[in-house]
Motif scaffolding. Structure first.
Motif, PDB file in Angstrom:
ATOM      1  N   ALA B 265       0.820  -1.215   0.000  1.00  0.00           N
ATOM      2  CA  ALA B 265       0.000   0.000   0.000  1.00  0.00           C
ATOM      3  C   ALA B 265       0.854   1.266   0.000  1.00  0.00           C
ATOM      4  O   ALA B 265       0.337   2.362  -0.204  1.00  0.00           O
ATOM      5  CB  ALA B 265      -0.931  -0.013   1.210  1.00  0.00           C
ATOM      6  N   ARG B 266       2.171   1.132   0.234  1.00  0.00           N
ATOM      7  CA  ARG B 266       3.039   2.308   0.267  1.00  0.00           C
ATOM      8  C   ARG B 266       3.291   2.793  -1.161  1.00  0.00           C
ATOM      9  O   ARG B 266       3.356   1.986  -2.093  1.00  0.00           O
ATOM     10  CB  ARG B 266       4.406   1.986   0.897  1.00  0.00           C
ATOM     11  N   PRO B 267       3.496   4.126  -1.321  1.00  0.00           N
ATOM     12  CA  PRO B 267       3.871   4.596  -2.651  1.00  0.00           C
ATOM     13  C   PRO B 267       5.230   4.013  -3.039  1.00  0.00           C
ATOM     14  O   PRO B 267       6.112   3.891  -2.196  1.00  0.00           O
ATOM     15  CB  PRO B 267       3.965   6.122  -2.481  1.00  0.00           C
ATOM     16  N   GLY B 268       5.369   3.611  -4.290  1.00  0.00           N
ATOM     17  CA  GLY B 268       6.635   3.046  -4.752  1.00  0.00           C
ATOM     18  C   GLY B 268       6.697   1.540  -4.650  1.00  0.00           C
ATOM     19  O   GLY B 268       7.634   0.920  -5.145  1.00  0.00           O
ATOM     20  N   ALA B 269       5.708   0.918  -3.991  1.00  0.00           N
ATOM     21  CA  ALA B 269       5.655  -0.543  -3.924  1.00  0.00           C
ATOM     22  C   ALA B 269       4.585  -1.032  -4.899  1.00  0.00           C
ATOM     23  O   ALA B 269       3.551  -0.383  -5.063  1.00  0.00           O
ATOM     24  CB  ALA B 269       5.328  -1.002  -2.513  1.00  0.00           C
ATOM     25  N   ARG B 270       4.852  -2.150  -5.553  1.00  0.00           N
ATOM     26  CA  ARG B 270       3.891  -2.676  -6.521  1.00  0.00           C
ATOM     27  C   ARG B 270       3.831  -4.183  -6.445  1.00  0.00           C
ATOM     28  O   ARG B 270       4.854  -4.837  -6.256  1.00  0.00           O
ATOM     29  CB  ARG B 270       4.321  -2.339  -7.951  1.00  0.00           C
ATOM     30  N   VAL B 271       2.640  -4.712  -6.621  1.00  0.00           N
ATOM     31  CA  VAL B 271       2.475  -6.159  -6.719  1.00  0.00           C
ATOM     32  C   VAL B 271       2.560  -6.504  -8.202  1.00  0.00           C
ATOM     33  O   VAL B 271       1.910  -5.848  -9.027  1.00  0.00           O
ATOM     34  CB  VAL B 271       1.115  -6.589  -6.147  1.00  0.00           C
ATOM     35  N   ILE B 272       3.385  -7.481  -8.539  1.00  0.00           N
ATOM     36  CA  ILE B 272       3.575  -7.782  -9.960  1.00  0.00           C
ATOM     37  C   ILE B 272       3.160  -9.207 -10.299  1.00  0.00           C
ATOM     38  O   ILE B 272       3.223 -10.112  -9.470  1.00  0.00           O
ATOM     39  CB  ILE B 272       5.042  -7.579 -10.399  1.00  0.00           C
ATOM     40  N   GLY B 273       2.736  -9.382 -11.532  1.00  0.00           N
ATOM     41  CA  GLY B 273       2.323 -10.696 -11.998  1.00  0.00           C
ATOM     42  C   GLY B 273       3.339 -11.327 -12.925  1.00  0.00           C
ATOM     43  O   GLY B 273       3.337 -12.534 -13.129  1.00  0.00           O
ATOM     44  N   SER B 274       4.246 -10.506 -13.499  1.00  0.00           N
ATOM     45  CA  SER B 274       5.253 -11.090 -14.391  1.00  0.00           C
ATOM     46  C   SER B 274       6.548 -10.288 -14.322  1.00  0.00           C
ATOM     47  O   SER B 274       6.537  -9.088 -14.026  1.00  0.00           O
ATOM     48  CB  SER B 274       4.726 -11.130 -15.828  1.00  0.00           C
ATOM     49  N   PRO B 275       7.691 -10.965 -14.620  1.00  0.00           N
ATOM     50  CA  PRO B 275       9.002 -10.313 -14.465  1.00  0.00           C
ATOM     51  C   PRO B 275       9.178  -9.063 -15.319  1.00  0.00           C
ATOM     52  O   PRO B 275       9.915  -8.156 -14.924  1.00  0.00           O
ATOM     53  CB  PRO B 275       9.994 -11.398 -14.911  1.00  0.00           C
ATOM     54  N   ASP B 276       8.510  -9.001 -16.493  1.00  0.00           N
ATOM     55  CA  ASP B 276       8.797  -7.839 -17.345  1.00  0.00           C
ATOM     56  C   ASP B 276       8.205  -6.549 -16.790  1.00  0.00           C
ATOM     57  O   ASP B 276       8.611  -5.458 -17.181  1.00  0.00           O
ATOM     58  CB  ASP B 276       8.374  -8.070 -18.798  1.00  0.00           C
TER      59      ASP B 276
END
Lengths: 240, 293
Positions: B265-276
């Motif tokens: 939830a912090r700015p600059g953090a992201r949940v990703i689904g693929s390496p690209d």
């Protein structure tokens, strides 16, 4: 290309926005015990119509390191810090230049300039000018190098309008002064006094970091009480 | 050699214990010289009784130690050296020196950390390998911490793909932790670099591992957390990376932990689904050229 929002979101994890209130200096927003002004700002009348620190800069913290490193480190790391700090300034001014102008008694600033370095040698090629005159869109079209470090010898960190020469006479234009850090405010205050003597109208300062020490008196508690992550929709003068 | 005298003065300052290591990093960087800081402290302190000769012979003796370390394959790089990692200079809690086994390459400026649990699932190991391979394919150096599980998978996948990898260890360079990774440590030193912020004989400790997570983050343009437990160093690294202003990428599986949901939830953090997604965002954030609104 990096976007302003993406870069500044990252800074939001360590920036802390000042707000006016009891125990906050009405000039520079540092923490006081209960006085309206901190010890240094109480020494003389302010030459600035408004001071807007974007964030507190905690000694040895990441913002402090960025504000020292963009001019000291050199190379790619300094270049990246310059772009990031330009993004911080850009986003802040898009959102809040009107707040600062209102606090300074004007509707907008005619000119933007930077506070020169205390040392003439360092001022020759100062990265702050690159940030304000090239990288940050809200300032670059209005930027003018109005001030240079004079050859008058003055003590470091003391208020003295003779410290800076103004390069031309002014005819009542409002001026926005930009500096990276406010520690005692002697640089920005001296610059504002010099601009006034040269005929400037309202003068305000936006500084990226208001330097504070975490272990000074109640600062730790005061800093903890501030909003995290940084709230870009608010500023020191918001709604004033 | 002037640089060696500078390095010796920094070692002398750190051994004096008069200030913290982070204070010395700042003082030395600010002064642009460890010798200057050293002389200032000696002229102010009771060590003056020993006279200048005492100080000179102390620095000479340390310079000899530095030579011996170097002969052993451990190169000392201080914040004043051009060989100190550039990304690491940009973080507030940079160590005053690092020891290097192997060599940093200019390409290591494009480094991304891949970290996660020591007790990894097969799914986690596969994900770490896929990310490391993708990073290598895109010309990135893979940084990790030489631990079991995710770290091991990231290092070995990067090497197998013919890429660069850096190991940031929680001990001195003369040690290996876990001991069974001594071979991998040697291999990384010969093909990439092993980095330690501790004295060569420093044992592993509860404090040293979180400290090395800070250096891992500082060396890297971003941190990827593949799989983590409640108490894992990855959690610490994610927090430190955000405090450094560096992006954090979390794999969806990590979100089972409350800390990871808070981090996401912090700015600059992201949940990703693929390496690209990692490389697309890092490319954009670090691209040279003008800022855009």
């Amino acid at each position: 290309m990096p976007t302003v929002a993406e870069l500044t979101d990252l800074y939001g994890n360590f920036m802390l926005g000042p707000h006016p209130g009891p125990g906050v200096c009405e000039v520079c927003f540092t923490f006081t015990e209960s006085h309206a002004r901190c010890f240094i700002c109480a020494q003389q009348n302010s030459s600035l119509d408004a001071v807007a620190p974007i964030s507190y800069s905690i000694a040895s913290g990441q913002l402090h390191h960025a504000l020292a490193g963009y001019k000291r480190l050199g190379g790619e790391v300094a270049r990246r810090l310059q772009v990031e700090l330009a993004a911080v300034l850009w986003r802040f001014l898009v959102g809040h230049e009107a707040c600062v102008a209102r606090a300074a008694g004007t509707s907008a600033f005619d000119l933007v300039t930077t506070v020169p370095s205390g040392s003439r040698a360092r001022d020759e090629d100062h990265p702050l000018r690159r940030i304000v005159s090239e990288l940050a869109r809200p300032t670059r079209t209005r930027y003018e190098r109005l001030l240079t470090r004079s050859d008058v010898t003055v003590q470091d960190r003391t208020f003295d309008a003779r410290k800076y020469d103004v390069v031309r006479a002014l005819g009542g234009e409002s001026v926005l002064l930009i500096d990276d850090t406010w520690t005692t405010g002697s640089g920005a205050q001296s610059a504002a006094a010099a601009l006034r003597q040269a005929g400037a109208g309202p003068v305000a300062a936006v500084v990226i970091g208001r330097h504070v020490k975490r272990d000074w008196r109640e600062n730790e508690r005061r800093l903890r009480a501030l909003a995290q992550p940084f709230d870009w929709s608010s500023c020191a003068w918001h709604g004033c | 050699m002037a640089d060696r005298t500078e390095a010796a003065a920094l070692v002398a300052l750190l051994r004096s214990g008069r200030h913290s290591w982070s204070e010395y990093a700042a003082h030395v960087e600010e002064a642009g010289s460890a010798v200057a800081v050293f002389e200032r402290e000696r002229s102010a302190g009771p060590a003056q009784l020993f006279g200048d000769d005492g100080a000179t012979s102390e620095l000479d003796q340390i310079a000899t130690e530095i030579d011996a370390w170097e002969a052993e394959g451990m190169r000392l790089q201080t914040v004043l050296d051009p060989g100190y990692p550039d990304n690491l200079r940009g973080v507030h809690d940079r160590p005053p020196f690092v020891f290097l086994a192997g060599a940093l390459a200019p390409a290591d400026a494009r480094a991304i950390a891949v970290v996660g649990s020591r007790v990894a699932s097969q799914h986690g190991v596969d994900a770490a390998r896929a990310i490391a391979e993708h990073l290598v394919d895109c010309g990135y150096t893979v940084v990790s911490g030489l631990a079991a599980g995710i770290d091991h998978a990231a290092h070995t996948a990067a090497l197998a793909r013919g890429g660069r990898t850096l190991a940031v260890i929680g001990t001195g360079l003369r040690r290996s932790y876990p001991p069974q990774h001594a071979d991998l440590q040697r291999r990384i030193a010969s093909e990439g670099a092993v980095i330690s912020q501790f004295w060569p004989d420093a044992p592993p400790s509860r404090r040293s591992f979180p400290m090395r997570n800070g250096v891992m983050s500082g060396l890297s343009l971003a941190t990827v957390v593949v799989e983590a437990s409640l108490t894992s160093g990855s959690r610490i690294q994610a927090r430190l990376a955000l405090e450094h202003g560096r992006p954090v990428f979390l794999l969806e599986s990590v979100l089972e932990h409350e800390w990871a949901r808070e981090c996401a939830a912090r700015p600059g953090a992201r949940v990703i689904g693929s390496p690209d997604e990692i490389t697309t965002i890092v490319e954009r954030l670090t691209a040279p050229g003008a800022l855009v609104a």
